[in-house]
Enzyme design. Sequence first.
Site, short mmCIF file in Angstrom:
data_model
loop_
_atom_site.label_atom_id
_atom_site.label_comp_id
_atom_site.label_asym_id
_atom_site.label_seq_id
_atom_site.Cartn_x
_atom_site.Cartn_y
_atom_site.Cartn_z
N ILE A 139 0.77 -1.18 0.05
CA ILE A 139 -0.01 0.00 -0.25
C ILE A 139 0.90 1.34 0.08
CG2 ILE A 139 -2.03 -1.12 1.12
CD1 ILE A 139 -1.11 0.17 3.78
N PRO A 140 0.18 2.35 -0.49
CA PRO A 140 0.95 3.63 -0.63
C PRO A 140 0.61 4.48 0.78
CG PRO A 140 -0.95 3.85 -1.75
CD PRO A 140 -0.96 2.41 -1.02
N LYS A 165 2.59 -5.13 3.17
CA LYS A 165 3.65 -4.07 3.52
C LYS A 165 3.14 -2.70 3.11
CE LYS A 165 6.73 -2.24 0.85
NZ LYS A 165 7.06 -0.94 1.50
N THR A 166 3.60 -2.00 4.39
CA THR A 166 3.14 -0.56 4.45
C THR A 166 4.04 0.37 3.64
OG1 THR A 166 4.20 -0.29 6.60
CG2 THR A 166 2.07 -0.70 6.78
N GLY A 198 10.44 -0.51 -0.39
CA GLY A 198 9.97 -1.10 -1.57
C GLY A 198 10.98 -2.22 -2.12
N GLU A 241 -3.47 -0.61 -8.98
CA GLU A 241 -4.28 0.78 -8.97
C GLU A 241 -3.15 1.68 -8.93
OE1 GLU A 241 -5.52 3.87 -8.37
OE2 GLU A 241 -5.86 3.50 -6.20
N CYS A 275 -4.26 9.71 -6.41
CA CYS A 275 -4.20 9.10 -7.87
C CYS A 275 -5.04 9.65 -8.75
CB CYS A 275 -3.98 7.66 -7.76
SG CYS A 275 -5.33 7.04 -6.73
N LYS A 325 10.03 17.39 -5.88
CA LYS A 325 9.63 17.24 -7.08
C LYS A 325 8.59 18.11 -7.55
CE LYS A 325 6.98 13.25 -8.81
NZ LYS A 325 6.25 11.99 -8.31
N GLU A 372 2.04 12.83 -13.84
CA GLU A 372 1.49 13.20 -12.54
C GLU A 372 2.22 14.00 -11.68
OE1 GLU A 372 0.79 9.33 -10.39
OE2 GLU A 372 -1.04 9.98 -10.00
P1 ADP Z 1 5.96 6.52 -4.40
O1 ADP Z 1 7.07 6.90 -5.52
O2 ADP Z 1 4.83 7.44 -4.56
O3 ADP Z 1 6.43 6.24 -3.19
P2 ADP Z 1 5.53 3.97 -5.09
O4 ADP Z 1 4.80 3.15 -6.19
O5 ADP Z 1 7.19 3.79 -5.25
O6 ADP Z 1 4.91 5.41 -5.09
O7 ADP Z 1 5.45 3.23 -3.70
C1 ADP Z 1 4.03 2.59 -3.27
C2 ADP Z 1 4.57 1.30 -2.46
O8 ADP Z 1 5.06 0.65 -3.37
C3 ADP Z 1 5.11 1.62 -1.16
O9 ADP Z 1 4.70 0.71 -0.16
C4 ADP Z 1 6.59 1.27 -1.89
O10 ADP Z 1 7.55 0.67 -0.67
C5 ADP Z 1 6.51 -0.07 -2.75
N1 ADP Z 1 7.51 -0.29 -3.76
C6 ADP Z 1 8.45 0.67 -4.09
N2 ADP Z 1 9.16 0.17 -4.95
C7 ADP Z 1 9.04 -1.36 -4.82
C8 ADP Z 1 9.35 -2.42 -5.56
N3 ADP Z 1 10.53 -2.36 -6.33
N4 ADP Z 1 8.86 -3.92 -5.25
C9 ADP Z 1 7.76 -3.82 -4.40
N5 ADP Z 1 7.26 -2.68 -3.84
C10 ADP Z 1 7.73 -1.42 -4.11
#
Ligand code: ADP
Length: 473
Positions: A139-140, A165-166, A198, A241, A275, A325, A372
């Site tokens: 989740i984001p 995963k948060t 992530g 999403e 989003c 950004k 975006e």
């Molecule tokens: P933002 O760039 O707005 O932070 P992300 O799409 O990168 O948006 O993040 C949304 C979620 O995806 C977060 O929980 C982040 O930790 C996770 N995330 C980012 N990169 C990866 C990755 N390579 N694999 C899995 N999850 C990821």
Amino acid sequence: MCTVFPLGRTFPTVDPRTGEVIARVAEGDAEDINRAVAAARRAFDEGPWPRMTAYERCRVLLRFADLIEQHNDEIAALESWDGGKPLEQSAGAEVPMAARCMRYYAGWADKIHGMVVPADGPHHVQVLREPIGVAGQIIPWNFPLLMFAWKVGPALACGNAVVLKTAEQTPLSALYVASLLHEAGLPEGVLNVVPGFGPTAGAALCSHMGVDKLAFTGSTGTGKIILELAARSNLKPVTLELGGKSPFIVMDDADVDQAVELAHRAIFFNQGQCCCAGSRTFVHESVYDEFVEKSKARAQRRVVGDPFKKGVEQGPQIDGQQFKKILGYVKSGVDSGATLVTGGDRLGSRGFYVQPTVFADVEDEMKIAKEEIFGPIQSILKFRDVGEVVRRANATQYGLAAGVFTGSLDTANAVARALRVGTVWVNCYDVFDAAIPFGGYKMSGVGREKGPYSLGNYLQTKAVVAPLRDPAW
Ligand code: ADP
């Protein structure tokens, strides 16, 4: 109980009002994901959760919804502290919507039916709907609690186990409500919350051979990586999403004052970090100048400040990276020739506050009209006729949402059908009941969440075929 992993390494979570550390949070990595998936597998393969009656599962989720409401103030405070959003919005909207979502899916738990199929031939054919297994969910940070509810609600209602995963920026509310779910009676190992990053914890979850399904909300770029990791490992199905660049279209027959207010909320809500933000405001040429003047006045009236203060409409952006950004996009707008009508700079000298910003004379090819931004930046574009604006609104890689503001039902219906997006709001925006499906066309996503559509993401379909013999009597 709900397992919260791990102990050992930690990372800081930061108050966006000041940039100061709120707390250090356990940092999950690939090894912790392995342990969480093993716990979820055990809970699914051997535990009581998928074997309980659906009504028992329903009751656990209903108790959880009650607990969310009882702890509304604490959860809202965590959400605003960690994410910078106005407390009035966390307490009055996000937390109640999460409770509503859990109740909605609690209600579905005992209404998931199979079928008997009239296939040709002497066979008794049943179709069973079974839980898919262990769901991995990522989740984001923009709506951490609501995204928790959208993901965990349907997964648990269908009888699955979950590893969630948060986002690294906002781990607090999910950890708090996981303990409430435990209190509501969720059996051990059914929900495992892993805070972490992530590329480490997130990627390990996506690649794990013991995970049967992935659900992700976040950026389009990360969505592509996740789909690839799923394909390279065990072909687990993935729902995504993702991002958007949603048009908000103001027709010439619109009430300008109402349209200005709605367009303002469509882009500035949640500091512009949605989003589905209405980030391309298309306005008919006959009302354009008046609309721009009034949008400027509205943006200047917007109350920006400490999200814990009463009456504040806009808090800080989530972190320094997003803040930079966004200001980079403002520069790009100015450099590409758009008219900066108001705002365009940081607010104050501390924290991640950005002035409500309005650009006029924005053209389709400018970066601020294509990418975006995820910030409080309104881009106002001019159009002449309906066919033209529909073509321009659709000329994007995204297709998440759109708004149409008009006094004509015929125009609203025709435009709603012509737009290639997952949600069209007519004379309203950001209406998000749990019963309404949400998701994107094109590069805004794969699949739908909310409503009955989410259930299909968490169920397997099994055909059971047996001969029908002539009775012996
Ligand atoms: P933002 O760039 O707005 O932070 P992300 O799409 O990168 O948006 O993040 C949304 C979620 O995806 C977060 O929980 C982040 O930790 C996770 N995330 C980012 N990169 C990866 C990755 N390579 N694999 C899995 N999850 C990821």
